[in-house]
Design a protein around this motif. Sequence first.
Motif, PDB file in Angstrom:
ATOM      1  N   ASP A  59       7.352  -1.612  20.992  1.00  0.00           N
ATOM      2  CA  ASP A  59       7.429  -2.588  22.131  1.00  0.00           C
ATOM      3  C   ASP A  59       8.378  -3.233  22.109  1.00  0.00           C
ATOM      4  OD1 ASP A  59       5.255  -0.899  23.363  1.00  0.00           O
ATOM      5  OD2 ASP A  59       3.893  -2.354  22.342  1.00  0.00           O
ATOM      6  N   GLY A  60       8.738  -3.788  20.933  1.00  0.00           N
ATOM      7  CA  GLY A  60       9.743  -4.753  20.563  1.00  0.00           C
ATOM      8  C   GLY A  60      10.982  -4.400  19.628  1.00  0.00           C
ATOM      9  N   ALA A  61      11.436  -5.209  18.848  1.00  0.00           N
ATOM     10  CA  ALA A  61      12.643  -4.454  17.993  1.00  0.00           C
ATOM     11  C   ALA A  61      12.417  -3.307  17.089  1.00  0.00           C
ATOM     12  CB  ALA A  61      13.140  -5.499  17.182  1.00  0.00           C
ATOM     13  N   GLY A  62      11.215  -2.933  16.713  1.00  0.00           N
ATOM     14  CA  GLY A  62      10.748  -1.914  15.949  1.00  0.00           C
ATOM     15  C   GLY A  62      11.221  -2.271  14.597  1.00  0.00           C
ATOM     16  N   ARG A  63      11.186  -3.545  13.969  1.00  0.00           N
ATOM     17  CA  ARG A  63      11.442  -3.928  12.790  1.00  0.00           C
ATOM     18  C   ARG A  63      10.470  -3.357  11.736  1.00  0.00           C
ATOM     19  NH1 ARG A  63      11.928  -8.248  10.607  1.00  0.00           N
ATOM     20  NH2 ARG A  63      10.609  -9.395  11.740  1.00  0.00           N
ATOM     21  N   PHE A  64      10.902  -3.006  10.471  1.00  0.00           N
ATOM     22  CA  PHE A  64      10.010  -2.704   9.460  1.00  0.00           C
ATOM     23  C   PHE A  64       9.649  -4.202   8.727  1.00  0.00           C
ATOM     24  CE2 PHE A  64       9.060  -1.887   4.825  1.00  0.00           C
ATOM     25  CZ  PHE A  64       8.645  -0.643   4.914  1.00  0.00           C
ATOM     26  N   PRO A  65       8.390  -4.116   8.501  1.00  0.00           N
ATOM     27  CA  PRO A  65       8.116  -5.562   7.885  1.00  0.00           C
ATOM     28  C   PRO A  65       8.457  -5.725   6.617  1.00  0.00           C
ATOM     29  CG  PRO A  65       6.199  -4.104   8.016  1.00  0.00           C
ATOM     30  CD  PRO A  65       7.198  -3.425   8.831  1.00  0.00           C
ATOM     31  N   THR A  66       8.974  -6.898   6.071  1.00  0.00           N
ATOM     32  CA  THR A  66       9.247  -7.117   4.853  1.00  0.00           C
ATOM     33  C   THR A  66       8.459  -7.229   3.869  1.00  0.00           C
ATOM     34  OG1 THR A  66      11.482  -8.474   5.603  1.00  0.00           O
ATOM     35  CG2 THR A  66      10.939  -8.949   3.466  1.00  0.00           C
ATOM     36  N   LEU A  67       8.106  -6.422   2.896  1.00  0.00           N
ATOM     37  CA  LEU A  67       7.079  -6.463   2.094  1.00  0.00           C
ATOM     38  C   LEU A  67       7.725  -6.758   0.485  1.00  0.00           C
ATOM     39  CD1 LEU A  67       6.171  -2.548   2.885  1.00  0.00           C
ATOM     40  CD2 LEU A  67       4.848  -4.911   3.486  1.00  0.00           C
ATOM     41  N   SER A  68       6.690  -7.435  -0.331  1.00  0.00           N
ATOM     42  CA  SER A  68       7.305  -7.906  -1.556  1.00  0.00           C
ATOM     43  C   SER A  68       6.166  -7.592  -2.835  1.00  0.00           C
ATOM     44  CB  SER A  68       7.610  -9.365  -1.442  1.00  0.00           C
ATOM     45  OG  SER A  68       6.660 -10.213  -1.305  1.00  0.00           O
ATOM     46  N   TRP A  69       6.599  -7.467  -3.757  1.00  0.00           N
ATOM     47  CA  TRP A  69       5.702  -7.016  -4.873  1.00  0.00           C
ATOM     48  C   TRP A  69       6.085  -7.900  -6.115  1.00  0.00           C
ATOM     49  CZ3 TRP A  69       8.574  -3.430  -2.318  1.00  0.00           C
ATOM     50  CH2 TRP A  69       9.466  -3.143  -3.113  1.00  0.00           C
ATOM     51  N   PRO A  70       5.179  -8.194  -7.316  1.00  0.00           N
ATOM     52  CA  PRO A  70       5.583  -8.859  -8.464  1.00  0.00           C
ATOM     53  C   PRO A  70       6.812  -7.884  -9.207  1.00  0.00           C
ATOM     54  CG  PRO A  70       3.219  -8.736  -8.515  1.00  0.00           C
ATOM     55  CD  PRO A  70       4.037  -7.934  -7.045  1.00  0.00           C
ATOM     56  N   ALA A  71       7.398  -8.448 -10.285  1.00  0.00           N
ATOM     57  CA  ALA A  71       8.369  -7.675 -11.029  1.00  0.00           C
ATOM     58  C   ALA A  71       7.646  -6.533 -11.633  1.00  0.00           C
ATOM     59  CB  ALA A  71       9.048  -8.622 -12.080  1.00  0.00           C
ATOM     60  N   ALA A  72       8.328  -5.360 -11.988  1.00  0.00           N
ATOM     61  CA  ALA A  72       7.870  -4.278 -12.564  1.00  0.00           C
ATOM     62  C   ALA A  72       7.422  -4.537 -14.015  1.00  0.00           C
ATOM     63  CB  ALA A  72       8.697  -3.020 -12.163  1.00  0.00           C
ATOM     64  N   SER A  73       6.475  -3.463 -14.611  1.00  0.00           N
ATOM     65  CA  SER A  73       6.150  -3.567 -15.966  1.00  0.00           C
ATOM     66  C   SER A  73       7.211  -2.755 -16.579  1.00  0.00           C
ATOM     67  CB  SER A  73       4.898  -2.930 -16.403  1.00  0.00           C
ATOM     68  OG  SER A  73       4.987  -1.430 -15.771  1.00  0.00           O
ATOM     69  N   PRO A  74       7.299  -2.922 -17.822  1.00  0.00           N
ATOM     70  CA  PRO A  74       8.392  -2.145 -18.528  1.00  0.00           C
ATOM     71  C   PRO A  74       8.359  -0.682 -18.436  1.00  0.00           C
ATOM     72  CG  PRO A  74       7.633  -4.020 -19.913  1.00  0.00           C
ATOM     73  CD  PRO A  74       6.834  -3.823 -18.740  1.00  0.00           C
ATOM     74  N   GLU A  75       7.151  -0.113 -18.177  1.00  0.00           N
ATOM     75  CA  GLU A  75       6.833   1.433 -18.043  1.00  0.00           C
ATOM     76  C   GLU A  75       7.277   1.826 -16.641  1.00  0.00           C
ATOM     77  OE1 GLU A  75       4.603  -0.680 -20.940  1.00  0.00           O
ATOM     78  OE2 GLU A  75       4.517  -0.885 -18.767  1.00  0.00           O
ATOM     79  N   THR A  76       7.544   0.951 -15.704  1.00  0.00           N
ATOM     80  CA  THR A  76       8.085   1.382 -14.601  1.00  0.00           C
ATOM     81  C   THR A  76       9.462   1.827 -14.473  1.00  0.00           C
ATOM     82  OG1 THR A  76       6.423   0.041 -13.368  1.00  0.00           O
ATOM     83  CG2 THR A  76       8.199   0.958 -12.018  1.00  0.00           C
TER      84      THR A  76
END
Length: 200
Positions: A59-76
């Motif tokens: 209905d608007g601009a159709g933007r993807f919502p900005t998502l954030s998460w902590p720094a990855a573990s060394p195994e990632t």
Amino acid sequence: MSKYIEYGLSKLFYNAKGRDAGLFTKTAAFTDFPKPTIDLECPEVGPSGSQLHKDHSADGAGRFPTLSWPAASPETKQFLLISEDPDAPLPKPIVHGIYMGIPPTVTSVSEDDLAQAAEAGVLESGFRYGKNRRGTVYIPCKPLLGHGPHRYFYTIVALGEPIDIATLSEFPTIEEVASEIEGKVIGWGEWIGVYEREWI
């Protein structure tokens, strides 16, 4: 579709919601991780369960919502991001977006990361994208008019091994991806945005 027809269909299938059992995180790849382990946030909207802005919808601009998460573990070794709506009146959730090959150094994804590159299946950010219901990079939320609130699940998945793109089709389905990551999941996080299109 006429809004009158759309509204009539919404009322006819009003109780056809909650296909949560078909969500990506309910597949075999998540057997060892039945609950979220990563804190996924959307600062521009609020905590999980918050109302998405009109700007995030069709209905608007159709933007993807900005998502954030902590720094990855060394195994990632890589991240995977999935967006789904389990409240559509269909047998299984609608896939709105599949994004693969996100480097372990990345801690957020926004609309800017989803710009399409010249190469098929690749984004300017370097991420690859899979097949959603419309064959586009992302489907903004647009529940049926009058069908009530729909929940949009955004899921970040940490992988201990990269996805082997060579084993997948050019635009892999969510089923292909779920099968390919079995034995690779080492954690995941979930944020839910809610949107409703009311009869006005």
